[in-house]
Scaffold this motif. Structure first.
Motif, PDB file in Angstrom:
ATOM      1  N   THR A  17       0.740  -1.254   0.429  1.00 14.86           N
ATOM      2  CA  THR A  17       0.542   0.089  -0.087  1.00 14.86           C
ATOM      3  C   THR A  17       0.597   1.078  -0.179  1.00 14.86           C
ATOM      4  O   THR A  17       1.994   1.083   0.384  1.00 14.86           O
ATOM      5  CB  THR A  17      -1.079   0.263   1.675  1.00 14.86           C
ATOM      6  N   VAL A  18       0.615   2.244  -0.777  1.00 14.89           N
ATOM      7  CA  VAL A  18       0.888   3.700  -0.679  1.00 14.89           C
ATOM      8  C   VAL A  18       0.336   4.901   0.152  1.00 14.89           C
ATOM      9  O   VAL A  18      -0.987   4.918  -0.462  1.00 14.89           O
ATOM     10  CB  VAL A  18       1.573   3.876  -2.169  1.00 14.89           C
ATOM     11  N   ASN A  19       0.299   5.251   0.691  1.00 12.66           N
ATOM     12  CA  ASN A  19      -0.731   6.340   1.028  1.00 12.66           C
ATOM     13  C   ASN A  19      -2.156   5.958   1.623  1.00 12.66           C
ATOM     14  O   ASN A  19      -3.141   6.400   1.361  1.00 12.66           O
ATOM     15  CB  ASN A  19      -0.739   7.216   0.377  1.00 12.66           C
ATOM     16  N   GLY A  20      -1.732   4.381   2.098  1.00 14.92           N
ATOM     17  CA  GLY A  20      -3.240   3.349   3.010  1.00 14.92           C
ATOM     18  C   GLY A  20      -3.943   2.636   1.225  1.00 14.92           C
ATOM     19  O   GLY A  20      -5.081   2.292   2.262  1.00 14.92           O
ATOM     20  N   LYS A  21      -3.346   3.163   0.155  1.00 14.24           N
ATOM     21  CA  LYS A  21      -4.282   2.363  -0.841  1.00 14.24           C
ATOM     22  C   LYS A  21      -3.897   2.364  -1.648  1.00 14.24           C
ATOM     23  O   LYS A  21      -1.829   1.882  -1.332  1.00 14.24           O
ATOM     24  CB  LYS A  21      -4.403   3.981  -1.904  1.00 14.24           C
ATOM     25  N   LEU A  22      -3.817   0.960  -1.809  1.00 16.12           N
ATOM     26  CA  LEU A  22      -3.359  -0.515  -2.669  1.00 16.12           C
ATOM     27  C   LEU A  22      -2.378  -0.202  -3.899  1.00 16.12           C
ATOM     28  O   LEU A  22      -3.680   1.036  -4.681  1.00 16.12           O
ATOM     29  CB  LEU A  22      -4.171  -1.505  -3.424  1.00 16.12           C
ATOM     30  N   LEU A  23      -1.381  -0.495  -4.234  1.00 17.58           N
ATOM     31  CA  LEU A  23      -0.345   0.614  -5.277  1.00 17.58           C
ATOM     32  C   LEU A  23      -1.168   0.055  -6.593  1.00 17.58           C
ATOM     33  O   LEU A  23      -1.262  -0.928  -6.679  1.00 17.58           O
ATOM     34  CB  LEU A  23       1.199   0.015  -5.166  1.00 17.58           C
ATOM     35  N   VAL A  24      -1.602   1.464  -7.114  1.00 24.64           N
ATOM     36  CA  VAL A  24      -1.239   1.682  -8.666  1.00 24.64           C
ATOM     37  C   VAL A  24       0.035   1.791  -9.625  1.00 24.64           C
ATOM     38  O   VAL A  24       0.712   3.212  -8.874  1.00 24.64           O
ATOM     39  CB  VAL A  24      -2.716   2.331  -8.897  1.00 24.64           C
ATOM     40  N   TYR A  25       0.855   1.078 -10.036  1.00 23.84           N
ATOM     41  CA  TYR A  25       2.274   1.591 -11.186  1.00 23.84           C
ATOM     42  C   TYR A  25       2.087   1.956 -11.713  1.00 23.84           C
ATOM     43  O   TYR A  25       1.945   1.258 -12.429  1.00 23.84           O
ATOM     44  CB  TYR A  25       3.432   0.669 -10.325  1.00 23.84           C
ATOM     45  N   LEU A 352      -3.129   9.225  -3.744  1.00 28.14           N
ATOM     46  CA  LEU A 352      -4.139   8.322  -3.982  1.00 28.14           C
ATOM     47  C   LEU A 352      -3.451   6.496  -4.104  1.00 28.14           C
ATOM     48  O   LEU A 352      -4.354   6.009  -4.835  1.00 28.14           O
ATOM     49  CB  LEU A 352      -5.294   8.521  -4.443  1.00 28.14           C
ATOM     50  N   GLY A 353      -2.527   6.890  -3.778  1.00 27.79           N
ATOM     51  CA  GLY A 353      -1.427   5.825  -3.963  1.00 27.79           C
ATOM     52  C   GLY A 353      -1.481   5.029  -5.498  1.00 27.79           C
ATOM     53  O   GLY A 353      -1.103   3.865  -6.009  1.00 27.79           O
ATOM     54  N   ILE A 354      -1.507   6.243  -5.424  1.00 28.54           N
ATOM     55  CA  ILE A 354      -1.090   6.181  -7.851  1.00 28.54           C
ATOM     56  C   ILE A 354      -0.087   6.750  -8.127  1.00 28.54           C
ATOM     57  O   ILE A 354       0.944   7.574  -7.982  1.00 28.54           O
ATOM     58  CB  ILE A 354      -2.521   6.638  -9.214  1.00 28.54           C
ATOM     59  N   ALA A 355       1.147   5.287  -8.704  1.00 31.56           N
ATOM     60  CA  ALA A 355       2.484   6.366  -9.034  1.00 31.56           C
ATOM     61  C   ALA A 355       2.605   6.508 -10.514  1.00 31.56           C
ATOM     62  O   ALA A 355       2.490   6.052 -11.578  1.00 31.56           O
ATOM     63  CB  ALA A 355       3.529   4.901  -8.819  1.00 31.56           C
ATOM     64  N   VAL A 356       2.848   8.166 -11.253  1.00 29.89           N
ATOM     65  CA  VAL A 356       2.744   8.481 -12.540  1.00 29.89           C
ATOM     66  C   VAL A 356       4.080   9.120 -12.404  1.00 29.89           C
ATOM     67  O   VAL A 356       4.553   9.706 -11.774  1.00 29.89           O
ATOM     68  CB  VAL A 356       1.890   8.811 -12.507  1.00 29.89           C
ATOM     69  N   ARG A 357       4.541   9.783 -13.587  1.00 28.95           N
ATOM     70  CA  ARG A 357       5.672  10.425 -13.534  1.00 28.95           C
ATOM     71  C   ARG A 357       5.140  12.031 -14.222  1.00 28.95           C
ATOM     72  O   ARG A 357       5.030  11.889 -14.374  1.00 28.95           O
ATOM     73  CB  ARG A 357       6.564   9.597 -14.951  1.00 28.95           C
ATOM     74  N   THR A 358       5.671  12.995 -13.919  1.00 23.06           N
ATOM     75  CA  THR A 358       6.017  14.112 -14.407  1.00 23.06           C
ATOM     76  C   THR A 358       6.501  14.774 -14.088  1.00 23.06           C
ATOM     77  O   THR A 358       8.120  14.802 -13.950  1.00 23.06           O
ATOM     78  CB  THR A 358       4.794  15.206 -13.608  1.00 23.06           C
TER      79      THR A 358
END
Length: 404
Positions: A17-25, A352-358
């Motif tokens: 989990t990331v920040n309490g949410k299941l990781l979305v990578y 919200l547990g989502i890893a994107v690149r900026t």
């Protein structure tokens, strides 16, 4: 067919989990995740046969050497190189590019021309700029259009008998555009130029056949294709590798050393000075085995479906614009929302547990072309799902509401 639930079980990180949410990578274009099958190989190396290679007569050294050279052969087979010694282990794509640039610094002269494309990563721009500064050669740039495609007619106009080297990525890391490298290679060779293809973004999605492509150099990194960081490969045609001088001096790359003169080892050792990333090379081979067990045709079909679904869903958001709209692209979506900085969107979706690149994705000339500071980049792999895309879409909607 891909058994997505079974595949996801192979990746331990997808269950945290990331920040309490299941990781979305969705940052796969930066680095892919590593399956347990590859992690186990890394643990096995350090647990059971960690030793330096090639020069040792003891059992552990011989075991490590065998595994390392077997990995080289796996890479040779995967990319269909004619000879195993045409595969040079590197620390990654950037290392491979710099190795070739260093070699050509003793070949190029003032008046020669080298060519890159407008779609390049900085690692396929800066070494050539440094090469031109050193040799007096001139850098030419193949322009792009609004769809994020290279303008081939301009490429043909730029080619001349002065063109000595052409460098193009197989797939754009920032936009996902799949470049027509077959045509580019053929036309470069027609004027006598050598060509290097940056395959870092392509290798997770397709199998490149270096002999069928007739490419002179091809580079990639293991960490883009389910392997570890810090290891990659340079493929070079034997004739070119024989012609280029060594990149670094030290142990392993020599045949004989005296204070009067040193002679160099045969390929591939000529370019592999010092103790290599032994475990990384072995794990690279394991990662290739893993991806081939799934099948690149299966991977391509599944990721194309993800790309189509994500494109459709994201474009339903008012004010959202996608950059890179080539019909021939892979599973990368770069986008912005009008009036909102991409960094702010990335920060909120991370909560919200989502890893994107900026940012500009080490492709600042592309962002300058579009006159934007950067994009939000969501990049998908074969272990992602449509349900995760739905989570991303809702998060982007929430970010837009909060930031508007």
């Amino acid at each position: 067919m891909i058994d997505i639930q079974q595949i996801r079980k192979d990746f331990p990180i997808l269950h945290r989990t990331v920040n309490g949410k299941l990781l979305v990578y969705f940052d796969n274009a930066a680095t892919s995740q590593t399956p347990k099958q590859v992690i186990d190989v890394i643990v096995d190396y350090y647990s059971n046969y960690n030793a330096n290679i090639h020069r040792g007569v003891h059992t552990l050294s011989q075991e490590a050497t065998d595994k390392y050279e077997q990995a080289r052969q796996k890479i040779q087979k995967h990319f269909n190189a004619a000879q195993a010694h045409e595969i040079i282990f590197t620390s990654g794509t950037t290392h491979g590019i710099n190795l070739v640039a260093h070699g050509f610094s003793s070949i190029l002269k003032k008046g020669d021309e080298v060519m890159v494309s407008a779609l390049e990563h900085h690692s396929n721009i800066v070494p050539w700029q440094m090469l031109c500064e050193k040799t007096g050669a001139q850098l030419k740039v193949i322009p792009m259009n609004d769809e994020g495609e290279l303008i081939l007619s301009s490429f043909e106009e730029l080619l001349s008998e002065n063109t000595k080297l052409v460098f193009v990525n197989h797939i754009s890391n920032a936009l996902g555009t799949i470049n027509p490298i077959e045509i580019i290679i053929e036309k470069a060779h027609a004027v006598g130029a050598a060509i290097l293809i940056d395959g870092a973004q392509a290798c997770p999605h397709l199998k490149a056949d270096v002999q069928a492509l007739d490419v002179d150099f091809y580079v990639t990194s293991a960490h883009k294709m389910c392997g570890p960081t810090g290891v990659g490969m340079l493929y070079g045609k034997e004739a070119w590798l024989q012609k280029l001088p060594p990149y670094q001096g030290g142990g392993e790359m020599i045949a004989t050393v005296t204070f009067e003169k040193t002679t160099y080892a045969d390929l591939p050792h000529k370019f592999e000075a010092g103790t290599p990333n032994i475990c990384g090379g072995i794990a690279f081979g394991a990662a290739i085995d893993y991806m081939n067990s799934i099948g690149f045709d299966n991977i391509a079909a599944y990721e194309a479906d993800l790309l189509e679904y994500a494109t459709e869903k994201l474009l339903e958001i008012d004010g959202l614009k996608i950059y890179g709209t080539s019909k021939n692209k892979t599973s990368v979506i770069s986008f912005n929302i009008e009036g909102i900085h991409p960094y702010d969107i990335g920060t909120i979706v991370d909560k919200l547990g989502i890893a994107v690149r900026t940012g500009h994705h080490c492709a600042q000339p592309i962002m300058d072309y579009y006159k934007i500071p950067g994009t939000v980049r969501a990049s998908f792999a074969f272990y992602n799902t449509k349900a995760e895309i739905d989570i991303l879409v809702e998060a982007v909607k929430r970010a837009k509401m909060m930031l508007s």
